[in-house]
Scaffold this motif. Sequence first.
Motif, mmCIF file in Angstrom:
data_model
loop_
_atom_site.group_PDB
_atom_site.id
_atom_site.type_symbol
_atom_site.label_atom_id
_atom_site.label_comp_id
_atom_site.label_asym_id
_atom_site.label_seq_id
_atom_site.Cartn_x
_atom_site.Cartn_y
_atom_site.Cartn_z
ATOM 1 N N ILE A 235 0.844 -1.200 0.000
ATOM 2 C CA ILE A 235 0.000 0.000 0.000
ATOM 3 C C ILE A 235 0.879 1.249 0.000
ATOM 4 C CG2 ILE A 235 -1.622 1.344 1.394
ATOM 5 C CD1 ILE A 235 -2.831 -1.433 2.244
ATOM 6 N N ARG A 236 1.926 1.246 0.804
ATOM 7 C CA ARG A 236 2.837 2.403 0.837
ATOM 8 C C ARG A 236 3.504 2.628 -0.509
ATOM 9 N NH1 ARG A 236 5.425 0.928 6.643
ATOM 10 N NH2 ARG A 236 3.809 1.892 7.913
ATOM 11 N N LYS A 237 3.971 1.556 -1.143
ATOM 12 C CA LYS A 237 4.599 1.690 -2.460
ATOM 13 C C LYS A 237 3.599 2.231 -3.483
ATOM 14 C CE LYS A 237 8.030 -1.930 -1.806
ATOM 15 N NZ LYS A 237 8.417 -3.309 -2.109
ATOM 16 N N ARG A 238 2.374 1.730 -3.415
ATOM 17 C CA ARG A 238 1.332 2.203 -4.326
ATOM 18 C C ARG A 238 1.079 3.695 -4.120
ATOM 19 N NH1 ARG A 238 -4.093 -0.521 -3.139
ATOM 20 N NH2 ARG A 238 -2.909 -2.394 -3.567
ATOM 21 N N GLN A 239 1.022 4.135 -2.862
ATOM 22 C CA GLN A 239 0.784 5.538 -2.572
ATOM 23 C C GLN A 239 1.921 6.418 -3.078
ATOM 24 O OE1 GLN A 239 0.156 5.264 1.662
ATOM 25 N NE2 GLN A 239 -2.055 5.090 1.441
ATOM 26 N N VAL A 240 3.145 5.950 -2.947
ATOM 27 C CA VAL A 240 4.291 6.717 -3.449
ATOM 28 C C VAL A 240 4.201 6.843 -4.967
ATOM 29 C CG1 VAL A 240 6.797 6.643 -3.783
ATOM 30 C CG2 VAL A 240 5.831 6.225 -1.527
ATOM 31 N N ARG A 241 3.885 5.738 -5.644
ATOM 32 C CA ARG A 241 3.750 5.787 -7.109
ATOM 33 C C ARG A 241 2.649 6.757 -7.521
ATOM 34 N NH1 ARG A 241 4.182 0.108 -6.922
ATOM 35 N NH2 ARG A 241 1.949 -0.043 -7.156
ATOM 36 N N GLU A 242 1.510 6.699 -6.836
ATOM 37 C CA GLU A 242 0.395 7.573 -7.188
ATOM 38 C C GLU A 242 0.714 9.029 -6.902
ATOM 39 O OE1 GLU A 242 -2.873 5.930 -4.984
ATOM 40 O OE2 GLU A 242 -3.062 4.216 -6.347
ATOM 41 N N ARG A 243 1.410 9.275 -5.803
ATOM 42 C CA ARG A 243 1.753 10.641 -5.426
ATOM 43 C C ARG A 243 2.727 11.260 -6.434
ATOM 44 N NH1 ARG A 243 2.584 10.268 0.213
ATOM 45 N NH2 ARG A 243 4.262 8.936 -0.398
ATOM 46 N N ASN A 244 3.572 10.438 -7.025
ATOM 47 C CA ASN A 244 4.572 10.933 -7.959
ATOM 48 C C ASN A 244 4.176 10.745 -9.420
ATOM 49 O OD1 ASN A 244 6.318 11.786 -5.935
ATOM 50 N ND2 ASN A 244 7.157 9.745 -5.697
ATOM 51 N N SER A 245 2.905 10.504 -9.685
ATOM 52 C CA SER A 245 2.488 10.270 -11.065
ATOM 53 C C SER A 245 2.450 11.592 -11.830
ATOM 54 C CB SER A 245 1.115 9.604 -11.118
ATOM 55 O OG SER A 245 0.102 10.542 -10.830
#
Length: 192
Positions: A95-105
Amino acid sequence: MQATASIAISERIQEQTDETPLDAPERAEMVRRLFQEHNRALVGFLVARLQSEAEAHDVAQEAYVRLLQLEQASAVSFLRAHLFTIAGNLAIDRIRKRQVRERNSPQQFFEELLTRPGPDRTAMAQEELEMIKDALRELPEKCRRAFMLHVFGGHSVQEIAVQMQLTDRMIRHYVARAMAVCRQRLDDAEAG
């Protein structure tokens, strides 16, 4: 029969001292039994956290692998609880990795840039867009092209990789690099 096997496993665990390692076949048998008895509940638990059945199965599999790697009886005395703890921690990592990816999209970055409220938004957006254009001009051609195709062309990383005859990983690197340069340029302008 399954209950009998579980009891036998529990008795075997209780016989172990904290210093006696389980041998590989015993560990494998314990994990196999756990899988048979609790996999459906584990996957359901993970689907609720990850909102993805495919990711839930991946995390469950990784949790079983980690459980197989345990050597000390003290670490396996509560196998089911330990399995769910491992799986829960792996789910949190995902979930944390997904959030980082989404935040930096890139899409989110430009969405924020173009939807800022206020009467002077058009002038500010134009100024910021010029800063971004300048920043992109300073990038190497392949990096700039990959970024433009992804962000403004709406192409997937895989499509760009095929078109540019590069790996997906390289395209992701180019897009991330261009994003970092654009963000840095805007941050510098805001600070200055």
